[in-house]
Design a protein around this motif. Structure first.
Motif, PDB file in Angstrom:
ATOM      1  N   ASP A   1      21.912 -36.245 -20.870  1.00 20.24           N
ATOM      2  CA  ASP A   1      20.872 -35.468 -20.758  1.00 20.24           C
ATOM      3  C   ASP A   1      19.295 -36.116 -21.359  1.00 20.24           C
ATOM      4  O   ASP A   1      19.209 -36.257 -22.614  1.00 20.24           O
TER       5      ASP A   1
ATOM      6  N   SER B   1      17.371 -29.583 -28.417  1.00 16.28           N
ATOM      7  CA  SER B   1      18.591 -29.464 -27.487  1.00 16.28           C
ATOM      8  C   SER B   1      18.257 -29.332 -25.974  1.00 16.28           C
ATOM      9  O   SER B   1      19.184 -29.161 -25.174  1.00 16.28           O
ATOM     10  N   GLY B   2      16.962 -29.902 -25.850  1.00 18.24           N
ATOM     11  CA  GLY B   2      16.514 -30.357 -24.593  1.00 18.24           C
ATOM     12  C   GLY B   2      16.395 -28.846 -23.490  1.00 18.24           C
ATOM     13  O   GLY B   2      16.413 -28.978 -22.440  1.00 18.24           O
ATOM     14  N   GLN B   3      15.992 -27.683 -24.153  1.00 16.74           N
ATOM     15  CA  GLN B   3      15.997 -26.413 -23.603  1.00 16.74           C
ATOM     16  C   GLN B   3      14.473 -25.842 -23.897  1.00 16.74           C
ATOM     17  O   GLN B   3      14.135 -24.532 -23.468  1.00 16.74           O
ATOM     18  N   LEU B   4      13.401 -26.550 -24.477  1.00 19.40           N
ATOM     19  CA  LEU B   4      12.153 -26.079 -24.601  1.00 19.40           C
ATOM     20  C   LEU B   4      11.358 -26.155 -23.186  1.00 19.40           C
ATOM     21  O   LEU B   4      11.111 -27.090 -22.632  1.00 19.40           O
ATOM     22  N   THR B   5      11.002 -24.784 -22.742  1.00 18.09           N
ATOM     23  CA  THR B   5      10.040 -24.732 -21.638  1.00 18.09           C
ATOM     24  C   THR B   5       9.146 -23.654 -21.834  1.00 18.09           C
ATOM     25  O   THR B   5       9.000 -22.906 -22.976  1.00 18.09           O
TER      26      THR B   5
ATOM     27  N   GLU C   1      24.138 -34.734 -29.372  1.00 24.63           N
ATOM     28  CA  GLU C   1      23.702 -33.714 -29.799  1.00 24.63           C
ATOM     29  C   GLU C   1      24.176 -33.258 -31.348  1.00 24.63           C
ATOM     30  O   GLU C   1      23.439 -32.962 -32.243  1.00 24.63           O
TER      31      GLU C   1
ATOM     32  N   ARG D   1      14.786 -25.629 -30.000  1.00 24.74           N
ATOM     33  CA  ARG D   1      14.994 -25.764 -28.371  1.00 24.74           C
ATOM     34  C   ARG D   1      14.431 -26.868 -27.944  1.00 24.74           C
ATOM     35  O   ARG D   1      15.044 -27.636 -26.933  1.00 24.74           O
TER      36      ARG D   1
ATOM     37  N   LEU E   1      17.425 -34.148 -23.701  1.00 24.98           N
ATOM     38  CA  LEU E   1      17.987 -33.853 -25.068  1.00 24.98           C
ATOM     39  C   LEU E   1      17.536 -35.079 -25.740  1.00 24.98           C
ATOM     40  O   LEU E   1      17.303 -35.096 -26.843  1.00 24.98           O
TER      41      LEU E   1
END
Length: 260
Positions: free
Chosen positions: A154, A224-228, A71, A221, A157
């Motif tokens: 991840d 960073s692997g956090q898009l939801t 990252e 996001r 990610l």
């Protein structure tokens, strides 16, 4: 008397087109074989290595890990790799190679599609190289700092970084095709989304529109692997504006521009 029939003249439209994979290879070579392209790639490597080295030096031993280094290393390519998309679009016109390119392959949309495919290949290759270098950095950190960090990687990610790089390269390509000037396209690519984000944060009446049309938030996001959830809808809407519109304008403009 035997009648002799002259063969019909061969026109560019009648000739078979250049095979697609060969066209993509040529466009990829154009992106890598220029002085600017090589310098950009070299600068990406320098920035990524510097960021990983800084984190290995500053972080607590054994805490950063493979995913964290991956990252961290993505910052350099996020800033610089899309500029290769800009150069790929503008070089045909600024270096006067458009005549040669479009004589060999007169279907301009096909050429631009090959540029986009070459950019996608380059984005994926850079992401794979980043993951490999991050693994090496984690191993080196383990030797120098009492054991490596976690070896888990991840998938969200890595996939988010690859997709984000692809979108940014296409955005750079779109601005380049729309403006056909390297300095103007780079300034527009860097400035316009930032200005929109600032205006949206300062003008309350634009808050809702800014949230839907600001690409930086959902893209961060994603990478960073956090898009939801609704984030995907925000990303799709903002991508339509900042990637789709420049590409559409660029394809329309280059299809009608005289080649000399």
């Amino acid at each position: 008397m035997t009648a002799l029939t002259a063969p019909a003249p061969t026109t560019p439209a009648a000739r078979a087109g250049i095979p697609w994979l060969r066209l993509v290879r040529v466009e990829l070579r154009k992106q890598l074989d220029t002085r600017a392209g090589r310098w950009l790639l070299a600068l990406i490597v320098v920035v990524d290595v510097a960021l990983m080295s800084l984190l290995l030096w500053a972080a607590e031993p054994g805490t950063l890990g493979w995913s964290g280094l991956t990252e961290a290393a993505s910052a350099g390519q996020l800033m610089l790799l899309p500029l290769i998309g800009v150069l790929a679009a503008t070089s045909e016109w600024s270096q006067r190679t458009a005549l040669t390119t479009f004589v060999l392959e007169p279907r301009r949309t096909r050429v631009h599609g090959a540029k986009a495919a070459a950019g996608a290949v380059l984005a994926v290759a850079v992401m794979v190289a980043t993951v490999a270098v991050a693994a090496l950095a984690n191993l080196v950190g383990g030797v120098l700092r009492d054991g490596p960090g976690p070896w888990s990687l991840d998938a969200a990610l890595v996939g988010g970084n690859a997709l984000g790089l692809l979108l940014l390269v296409l955005q750079g390509l779109g601005f380049g095709l729309a403006l056909l000037s390297t300095p103007a396209a780079i300034v527009a690519y860097l400035a316009l989304p930032t200005v929109w984000t600032l205006v949206g944060s300062l003008v309350p009446a634009l808050e809702t529109a800014a949230r839907w049309l600001d690409m930086s938030g959902p893209l961060a996001r994603l990478m960073s692997g956090q898009l939801t959830g609704d984030g995907w809808a925000h990303l799709a809407t903002s991508t339509a504006l900042w990637v789709g519109v420049p590409l559409a304008v660029g394809l329309w403009r280059t299809a009608r521009r005289e080649v000399s």
